[in-house]
Design a protein around this motif. Structure first.
Motif, PDB file in Angstrom:
ATOM      1  N   MET A 138       0.857  -1.196   0.000  1.00 46.26           N
ATOM      2  CA  MET A 138       0.000   0.000   0.000  1.00 46.26           C
ATOM      3  C   MET A 138       0.892   1.245   0.000  1.00 46.26           C
ATOM      4  N   THR A 139       1.420   1.525  -1.182  1.00 47.62           N
ATOM      5  CA  THR A 139       2.377   2.615  -1.249  1.00 47.62           C
ATOM      6  C   THR A 139       1.822   3.832  -1.969  1.00 47.62           C
ATOM      7  N   SER A 140       0.846   3.656  -2.882  1.00 52.87           N
ATOM      8  CA  SER A 140       0.337   4.810  -3.613  1.00 52.87           C
ATOM      9  C   SER A 140      -0.482   5.690  -2.683  1.00 52.87           C
ATOM     10  N   SER A 141      -0.584   6.984  -3.080  1.00 51.32           N
ATOM     11  CA  SER A 141      -1.255   7.959  -2.228  1.00 51.32           C
ATOM     12  C   SER A 141      -2.692   7.582  -1.893  1.00 51.32           C
ATOM     13  N   PRO A 142      -3.537   7.164  -2.871  1.00 52.06           N
ATOM     14  CA  PRO A 142      -4.908   6.791  -2.506  1.00 52.06           C
ATOM     15  C   PRO A 142      -4.952   5.661  -1.491  1.00 52.06           C
ATOM     16  N   LYS A 143      -4.058   4.686  -1.613  1.00 47.16           N
ATOM     17  CA  LYS A 143      -4.083   3.556  -0.692  1.00 47.16           C
ATOM     18  C   LYS A 143      -3.645   3.963   0.704  1.00 47.16           C
ATOM     19  N   ARG A 144      -2.845   5.008   0.818  1.00 42.98           N
ATOM     20  CA  ARG A 144      -2.449   5.471   2.149  1.00 42.98           C
ATOM     21  C   ARG A 144      -3.638   5.994   2.938  1.00 42.98           C
ATOM     22  N   LEU A 145      -4.685   6.403   2.229  1.00 43.19           N
ATOM     23  CA  LEU A 145      -5.879   6.926   2.892  1.00 43.19           C
ATOM     24  C   LEU A 145      -6.821   5.824   3.355  1.00 43.19           C
ATOM     25  N   ILE A 146      -6.602   4.598   2.890  1.00 39.71           N
ATOM     26  CA  ILE A 146      -7.530   3.517   3.180  1.00 39.71           C
ATOM     27  C   ILE A 146      -7.662   3.248   4.681  1.00 39.71           C
ATOM     28  N   PRO A 147      -6.558   3.091   5.459  1.00 33.59           N
ATOM     29  CA  PRO A 147      -6.738   2.783   6.888  1.00 33.59           C
ATOM     30  C   PRO A 147      -7.561   3.822   7.641  1.00 33.59           C
ATOM     31  N   ALA A 148      -7.250   5.116   7.437  1.00 34.58           N
ATOM     32  CA  ALA A 148      -7.979   6.166   8.144  1.00 34.58           C
ATOM     33  C   ALA A 148      -9.449   6.193   7.725  1.00 34.58           C
ATOM     34  N   THR A 149      -9.696   6.028   6.421  1.00 34.80           N
ATOM     35  CA  THR A 149     -11.078   6.018   5.940  1.00 34.80           C
ATOM     36  C   THR A 149     -11.844   4.834   6.500  1.00 34.80           C
ATOM     37  N   PHE A 150     -11.190   3.678   6.554  1.00 33.16           N
ATOM     38  CA  PHE A 150     -11.833   2.483   7.112  1.00 33.16           C
ATOM     39  C   PHE A 150     -12.227   2.705   8.565  1.00 33.16           C
ATOM     40  N   VAL A 151     -11.310   3.220   9.386  1.00 35.99           N
ATOM     41  CA  VAL A 151     -11.602   3.435  10.809  1.00 35.99           C
ATOM     42  C   VAL A 151     -12.784   4.380  10.971  1.00 35.99           C
ATOM     43  N   LEU A 152     -12.807   5.461  10.194  1.00 30.67           N
ATOM     44  CA  LEU A 152     -13.903   6.430  10.286  1.00 30.67           C
ATOM     45  C   LEU A 152     -15.233   5.784   9.918  1.00 30.67           C
ATOM     46  N   LEU A 153     -15.265   5.049   8.808  1.00 29.43           N
ATOM     47  CA  LEU A 153     -16.517   4.424   8.377  1.00 29.43           C
ATOM     48  C   LEU A 153     -16.956   3.335   9.350  1.00 29.43           C
ATOM     49  N   TRP A 154     -15.994   2.525   9.823  1.00 30.39           N
ATOM     50  CA  TRP A 154     -16.342   1.429  10.737  1.00 30.39           C
ATOM     51  C   TRP A 154     -16.925   1.974  12.048  1.00 30.39           C
ATOM     52  N   ALA A 155     -16.378   3.089  12.512  1.00 36.65           N
ATOM     53  CA  ALA A 155     -16.866   3.692  13.755  1.00 36.65           C
ATOM     54  C   ALA A 155     -18.308   4.152  13.625  1.00 36.65           C
ATOM     55  N   THR A 156     -18.721   4.567  12.437  1.00 35.42           N
ATOM     56  CA  THR A 156     -20.101   5.024  12.268  1.00 35.42           C
ATOM     57  C   THR A 156     -21.097   3.868  12.368  1.00 35.42           C
ATOM     58  N   GLY A 157     -20.611   2.634  12.278  1.00 32.00           N
ATOM     59  CA  GLY A 157     -21.516   1.497  12.405  1.00 32.00           C
ATOM     60  C   GLY A 157     -22.190   1.445  13.762  1.00 32.00           C
ATOM     61  N   PHE A 158     -21.458   1.828  14.812  1.00 36.50           N
ATOM     62  CA  PHE A 158     -22.037   1.833  16.153  1.00 36.50           C
ATOM     63  C   PHE A 158     -23.111   2.915  16.279  1.00 36.50           C
ATOM     64  N   ILE A 159     -22.914   4.017  15.557  1.00 35.96           N
ATOM     65  CA  ILE A 159     -23.926   5.074  15.555  1.00 35.96           C
ATOM     66  C   ILE A 159     -25.175   4.592  14.827  1.00 35.96           C
ATOM     67  N   GLY A 160     -24.983   3.913  13.685  1.00 39.79           N
ATOM     68  CA  GLY A 160     -26.124   3.362  12.953  1.00 39.79           C
ATOM     69  C   GLY A 160     -26.901   2.361  13.782  1.00 39.79           C
ATOM     70  N   ALA A 161     -26.181   1.530  14.528  1.00 40.51           N
ATOM     71  CA  ALA A 161     -26.844   0.551  15.390  1.00 40.51           C
ATOM     72  C   ALA A 161     -27.666   1.242  16.468  1.00 40.51           C
ATOM     73  N   ARG A 162     -27.169   2.366  16.968  1.00 37.50           N
ATOM     74  CA  ARG A 162     -27.900   3.109  18.001  1.00 37.50           C
ATOM     75  C   ARG A 162     -29.259   3.586  17.474  1.00 37.50           C
ATOM     76  N   TYR A 163     -29.291   4.005  16.207  1.00 46.07           N
ATOM     77  CA  TYR A 163     -30.556   4.437  15.614  1.00 46.07           C
ATOM     78  C   TYR A 163     -31.495   3.257  15.354  1.00 46.07           C
ATOM     79  N   ALA A 164     -30.923   2.088  15.009  1.00 43.36           N
ATOM     80  CA  ALA A 164     -31.750   0.977  14.544  1.00 43.36           C
ATOM     81  C   ALA A 164     -32.321   0.118  15.663  1.00 43.36           C
ATOM     82  N   MET A 165     -31.529  -0.134  16.703  1.00 40.97           N
ATOM     83  CA  MET A 165     -31.898  -1.161  17.664  1.00 40.97           C
ATOM     84  C   MET A 165     -33.226  -0.931  18.399  1.00 40.97           C
ATOM     85  N   PRO A 166     -33.652   0.320  18.656  1.00 39.98           N
ATOM     86  CA  PRO A 166     -34.970   0.463  19.309  1.00 39.98           C
ATOM     87  C   PRO A 166     -36.131   0.004  18.442  1.00 39.98           C
TER      88      PRO A 166
END
Length: 297
Positions: free
Chosen positions: A1-29
């Motif tokens: 993962m050396t190209s510039s776009p691929k360097r953004l993948i880890p940070a983007t993944f963490v941000l998107l994955w974290a929003t899953g807990f927020i989505g669950a908060r809206y859905a579970m009730p």
């Protein structure tokens, strides 16, 4: 993962994955957990099926498709099913996240045993430091444990953590070749089968359709089940598993910041310290000169 776009993948993944807990908060009730997940996974594989038709994606051999189905059962069905069910039964989300926080350590051990990855001492230190940071970030939420802490909910959380650990290792071992879209399609077929069966056995398939549920379903299907999972598959394909797993240490910190911004949840000084420690741990665990595979690839 050396190209510039691929360097953004880890940070983007963490941000998107974290929003899953927020989505669950809206859905579970508004929905039973297995029923909600079954619908989510069906929508995901239908959407990916349409994408496969448009792109003319290559088919997987029968054996590879079966592997993908079983990986999907572990990575999506067992993990999310266990987490959602335990929280729905009253297990505090903070305690559930703390148990899930063991995943990078478990994955690193499995990667060493099953994938031949050599993890140097400073990377073990990074994994341990990252877990300490996660504990600190989650500590304010562990005070009032309540009656939802039972052997059933704790067992479900441990099984969920084991599921995602085993699923990512299996994906690295057998699922890193072939078309990513097709492989992910079959993963969601497996996850849908598992959660549908669980829904039929344990639930009444009840959902209250309203704006919050529709928003949560749309967000979790497109942003998590498509966006974040594809980024995870790319990282698993291109990187050492211990490094990829360590990124999950950052998720509680990012989730806490999002909850503070959206819901006004308190963000204390001790949590900020924990975020810094978790980030340090991830930095140590993902340092470039470190982990390398003993086995030839």
């Amino acid at each position: 993962m050396t190209s510039s776009p691929k360097r953004l993948i880890p940070a983007t993944f963490v941000l998107l994955w974290a929003t899953g807990f927020i989505g669950a908060r809206y859905a579970m009730p508004w929905a039973e957990p297995f029923t909600f997940l079954a619908v989510r996974f069906v929508l995901a594989f239908l959407l990916l099926g349409a994408v496969m038709l448009v792109l003319g994606s290559a088919r997987l051999p029968r054996r590879a498709a079966l592997h993908a189905v079983l990986i999907g059962m572990l990575l999506h069905g067992v993990y999310l099913g266990g987490v959602f069910w335990a929280i729905h039964q009253g297990l505090p989300a903070g305690l559930s996240a703390l148990i899930a926080g063991l995943q990078p350590l478990v994955t690193a051990v499995l990667a060493g045993k099953l994938l031949g990855e050599e993890i140097k001492p400073r990377h073990w230190v990074g994994l341990a430091v990252g877990f300490v940071g996660v504990v600190i970030v989650l500590s304010p939420k562990l005070g009032a444990l309540g009656g939802g802490v039972t052997w059933q909910t704790l067992t479900a959380s441990v099984i969920a953590m084991a599921g995602i650990s085993a699923g990512t290792i299996w994906q690295k071992r057998v699922g890193t070749t072939g078309d990513l879209v097709t492989g992910t399609f079959w993963q969601y077929v497996g996850a849908a089968i598992l959660t549908t069966v669980a829904s039929m056995i344990f639930e009444k398939q009840q959902m209250t359709v309203n704006g919050e549920l529709i928003f949560a379903m749309t967000w979790l299907v497109f942003v998590l089940s498509i966006g974040a999972i594809f980024l995870l598959m790319v990282m698993i394909r291109d990187g050492a598993m211990s490094k990829v797993a360590s990124l999950f240490y950052l998720v509680p910190s990012v989730t806490a910041v999002i909850a503070w911004a959206l819901f006004g949840e308190q963000l204390s000084a001790i949590q900020l310290v924990g975020m810094a420690i978790a980030t340090l741990g991830v930095g140590l665990a993902t340092a470039q000169p470190g982990t390398r595979a003993r086995a030839s690839r």
